[in-house]
Design an enzyme around this catalytic site. Structure first.
Site, PDB file in Angstrom:
ATOM      1  N   GLY A   1     112.445  82.042  35.760  1.00 23.89           N
ATOM      2  CA  GLY A   1     113.114  81.398  34.641  1.00 23.89           C
ATOM      3  C   GLY A   1     114.308  82.196  34.155  1.00 23.89           C
TER       4      GLY A   1
ATOM      5  CB  THR B   1     112.549  82.684  26.951  1.00 22.60           C
ATOM      6  OG1 THR B   1     112.502  81.826  28.092  1.00 22.60           O
ATOM      7  CG2 THR B   1     111.556  82.168  25.937  1.00 22.60           C
TER       8      THR B   1
ATOM      9  CG  HIS C   1     109.348  85.538  23.261  1.00 23.36           C
ATOM     10  ND1 HIS C   1     108.722  84.369  23.626  1.00 23.36           N
ATOM     11  CD2 HIS C   1     109.574  86.211  24.419  1.00 23.36           C
ATOM     12  CE1 HIS C   1     108.575  84.341  24.943  1.00 23.36           C
ATOM     13  NE2 HIS C   1     109.081  85.445  25.452  1.00 23.36           N
TER      14      HIS C   1
ATOM     15  N   GLY D   1     107.868  80.611  32.052  1.00 17.75           N
ATOM     16  CA  GLY D   1     108.390  81.502  33.073  1.00 17.75           C
ATOM     17  C   GLY D   1     107.250  82.336  33.616  1.00 17.75           C
TER      18      GLY D   1
ATOM     19  CG  PHE E   1     102.485  78.760  27.507  1.00 21.20           C
ATOM     20  CD1 PHE E   1     102.345  78.587  26.136  1.00 21.20           C
ATOM     21  CD2 PHE E   1     101.337  78.988  28.260  1.00 21.20           C
ATOM     22  CE1 PHE E   1     101.098  78.649  25.523  1.00 21.20           C
ATOM     23  CE2 PHE E   1     100.085  79.052  27.663  1.00 21.20           C
ATOM     24  CZ  PHE E   1      99.971  78.883  26.294  1.00 21.20           C
TER      25      PHE E   1
ATOM     26  CB  CYS F   1     115.764  77.036  29.762  1.00 19.93           C
ATOM     27  SG  CYS F   1     114.552  77.252  28.442  1.00 19.93           S
TER      28      CYS F   1
END
Length: 212
Positions: free
Chosen positions: A75, A78, A80, A149, A161, A178
């Protein structure tokens, strides 16, 4: 979908790099058959994680002050942060399975969990020549609500995830999530216009993954 019970581990807010150390230990133990297949549910302080294919122009402006960490998963970029439910999956795959097969299963289990929470969702097939459409989208608004990913090493999966539950979505706008410049990231609270309790979400996800 095959039956695949998992052992459930839960934590609250865990620093990303410390979580990677623990995940690596769990993967090694699973490779040696010293522990069962595991779903680890947790959240992270603010951090961007990037895969090997993430382009420089997709990275956030460093002036926002959120760290960017390289990771070994598949991936691309991302985000978080608090209010997001992260699930790490340490699972020994069958001889007839590959990582792509398991990612499809993860998508379908998360679609099931979101449906139980009142948010119809779907996975998407990737058109030829397009960026890989891994993850889960809301069926009614077409927004992306789950990023996925993963990788495998010696037959055991790692990473997993990120499901947006509550919290500020603005950091998603400071980068290209992404590898998709036009993607509209969303959360359960945005889709339902209500404050959904994290514990309820954790329970629905654990049930969808047969984790206890």
């Amino acid at each position: 979908m095959r039956r695949r019970p998992l052992s459930l581990v839960q934590d609250d807010l865990v620093d990303y790099e410390k979580a990677m150390e623990r995940m690596t230990d769990l993967v090694g133990r699973r490779q040696r058959d010293e522990c069962p297949d595991t779903l680890w549910l947790l959240s992270h302080p603010q951090v961007y994680t990037v895969g090997k294919r993430t382009l420089d122009q997709h990275l956030p402006d460093p002036s926002h002050g959120i760290p960017v960490v390289s990771t070994g998963r598949g991936g691309q970029l991302t985000y978080h942060g608090p209010g997001q439910l992260v699930g790490y999956l340490i699972v020994k795959l069958g001889e007839d399975e590959g990582i792509v097969d398991y990612v499809r299963e993860v998508e379908l289990r998360l679609v099931r969990a979101l449906g139980a929470l009142g948010v119809p969702a779907e996975r998407r097939d990737t058109p030829a020549g397009s960026e890989l459409l891994t993850g889960v989208w809301t069926a009614e608004t077409g927004r992306k609500i789950v990023s996925i990913g993963m990788r495998q090493s010696r037959g055991v999966t790692s990473h997993g995830f990120a499901l947006n539950v509550e919290g500020d979505l603005t950091p998603w706008d400071w980068a290209v999530p992404c590898g998709m410049p036009e993607v509209d990231m969303t959360s359960l609270n945005r889709e339902t216009s209500t404050a959904m309790a994290m514990e309820r979400v954790r329970a629905a996800v654990a049930e969808a993954f047969e984790a206890s």
